[in-house]
Design an enzyme around this catalytic site. Structure first.
Site, PDB file in Angstrom:
ATOM      1  N   GLY A  65      -5.708  -3.921   7.832  1.00 19.10           N
ATOM      2  CA  GLY A  65      -6.645  -2.599   7.767  1.00 19.10           C
ATOM      3  C   GLY A  65      -7.490  -2.952   8.969  1.00 19.10           C
ATOM      4  O   GLY A  65      -7.962  -2.223   9.757  1.00 19.10           O
TER       5      GLY A  65
ATOM      6  N   GLY B 269     -10.824  -1.870   3.792  1.00 22.10           N
ATOM      7  CA  GLY B 269      -9.927  -1.752   4.820  1.00 22.10           C
ATOM      8  C   GLY B 269      -9.788  -0.303   5.631  1.00 22.10           C
ATOM      9  O   GLY B 269     -10.675   0.511   5.434  1.00 22.10           O
TER      10      GLY B 269
ATOM     11  N   THR C 205       0.800  -1.061   0.258  1.00 23.43           N
ATOM     12  CA  THR C 205      -0.167  -0.112  -0.029  1.00 23.43           C
ATOM     13  C   THR C 205       0.878   1.276   0.147  1.00 23.43           C
ATOM     14  O   THR C 205       1.983   1.146   0.337  1.00 23.43           O
ATOM     15  CB  THR C 205      -0.855   0.008   1.483  1.00 23.43           C
ATOM     16  OG1 THR C 205      -1.914  -1.097   1.113  1.00 23.43           O
ATOM     17  CG2 THR C 205      -1.442   1.127   1.696  1.00 23.43           C
TER      18      THR C 205
HETATM   19  N1  ASP Z   1      -4.068  -1.264   5.388  1.00 22.62           N
HETATM   20  C1  ASP Z   1      -4.394  -1.613   3.888  1.00 22.62           C
HETATM   21  C2  ASP Z   1      -5.904  -2.428   3.984  1.00 22.62           C
HETATM   22  O1  ASP Z   1      -5.901  -2.923   5.113  1.00 22.62           O
HETATM   23  C3  ASP Z   1      -3.648  -2.907   3.413  1.00 22.62           C
HETATM   24  C4  ASP Z   1      -2.116  -2.482   3.614  1.00 22.62           C
HETATM   25  O2  ASP Z   1      -1.560  -1.288   4.327  1.00 22.62           O
HETATM   26  O3  ASP Z   1      -1.140  -2.999   3.194  1.00 22.62           O
HETATM   27  O4  ASP Z   1      -6.765  -2.434   3.115  1.00 22.62           O
END
Ligand code: ASP
Length: 312
Positions: free
Chosen positions: A223, A199, A169
């Site tokens: 998330g 997320g 991300t």
């Molecule tokens: N936080 C993001 C989600 O849960 C994923 C990530 O940060 O890698 O969609």
């Protein structure tokens, strides 16, 4: 008189895979571009949007072009952006078919009275403003026959997971020459997610928060755990009450792990330009620069205090 140090921070995800050299080199390039924008007097909001836009377009991260597909083989993306001056924010969730969800998030903020728009409505907004489309069709490949009991996942999705499992991300925070803070993030989600899963990234107060009187935060990680702890707003409030970015991050990340076995990394920038990058995961691709010396980009930053004997 300026009593703070304008800075930009950027991340390319926190997780169990070591970021590649190509990803780190690209992060450094975008960090330098971001600081050049600070220097040119651009607003923190524009700097955050432009840095994230570049990461989305690179195909090197789990955002925009490189977004992970959901279990039905479709890429659905989430993004958000927040302006610390007016506390305005915009976000999209489950957006399909567009290259730069961060642009759509900013349009939700500037062109509507809303904060979060999802799914087909987000797509309509992107179409209305003629945002750039993903270069390839975003069509799911369905299991050949449900009656034969095929699982709701197909070979194409598996091979995409394999290819993209190492992507992260993206997110950024900035403090501009006027002392304004902004924060943003963009993602294709996590591995193996139900269609429609959302997320922390588009949820203001969970994945992203910015307030000129306290700080700016961009989160990455699982998330579901970040949402349950309301991490970004919690970090902001700790800084408002006098915690340094480093102490706030250390406290909140420790709580995340000890209370719910969560996993995350964060960029935390205080209103005077002090900052920290911390993560509970083995790796985090990230960088920072305030115009002094060289930009710093790395794949490991400080762990919360109890996780790191070096910092105890
Ligand atoms: N936080 C993001 C989600 O849960 C994923 C990530 O940060 O890698 O969609």
């Amino acid at each position: 008189m300026v009593t703070y140090t304008p800075s930009v921070l950027i991340h390319g995800g926190a997780g169990s895979s070591r970021p590649t050299r190509t990803q780190l080199i690209f992060l450094e390039k975008i960090l330098c571009r971001g600081y050049a924008l600070v220097h040119a007097g651009q607003s923190a909001l524009t700097i955050v949007e432009e840095m994230i836009e570049a990461l989305e377009g690179s195909g090197l991260f789990n955002a925009g072009l490189g977004s992970l597909p959901q279990l039905d083989g479709v890429q659905r993306m989430d993004a958000s952006i927040m302006d610390g001056k007016a506390l305005t924010a915009g976000a999209v969730a489950n957006l399909e078919g567009y290259l730069h969800p961060i642009n759509a998030a900013r349009l939700v903020m500037t062109e509507t009275d809303h904060v979060l728009i999802i799914g087909d409505s987000a797509k309509r907004l992107a179409r209305h403003f003629a945002l750039k489309r993903l270069p390839r069709p975003n069509k799911p490949v369905r299991p050949r026959s449900r009656s034969r009991g095929n699982p709701p996942i197909n070979t194409r999705t598996f091979s995409l997971y394999k290819k993209m499992g190492k992507y992260g991300t993206v997110g950024a925070v900035a403090l501009d020459l006027q002392g304004n803070l902004a924060a943003g993030a963009s993602t294709g989600g996590v591995s193996v997610m139900f269609p429609g899963r959302v997320g922390d990234t588009p949820l203001i107060g969970s994945g992203v928060y910015a307030d000129n009187s306290a700080g700016a935060i961009s989160m990455t990680g699982i998330g579901e755990s970040i949402i349950r702890m309301g991490m970004a707003k919690w970090l902001t409030e700790l800084m408002r009450s006098g915690f340094s970015p480093s102490r706030a991050a250390s406290h909140v990340l420790k709580e995340l792990v000890h209370r719910i076995h969560g996993a995350a990394g964060c960029l935390v920038l205080g209103s005077k330009g002090t900052f920290t990058i911390q993560h509970t995961t083995p790796w985090m691709a990230a960088g920072h620069w305030n115009g002094k010396g060289q930009p710093i980009v790395g794949d490991r930053f400080s762990a919360p205090r109890s996780f790191s004997p070096r910092k105890a």
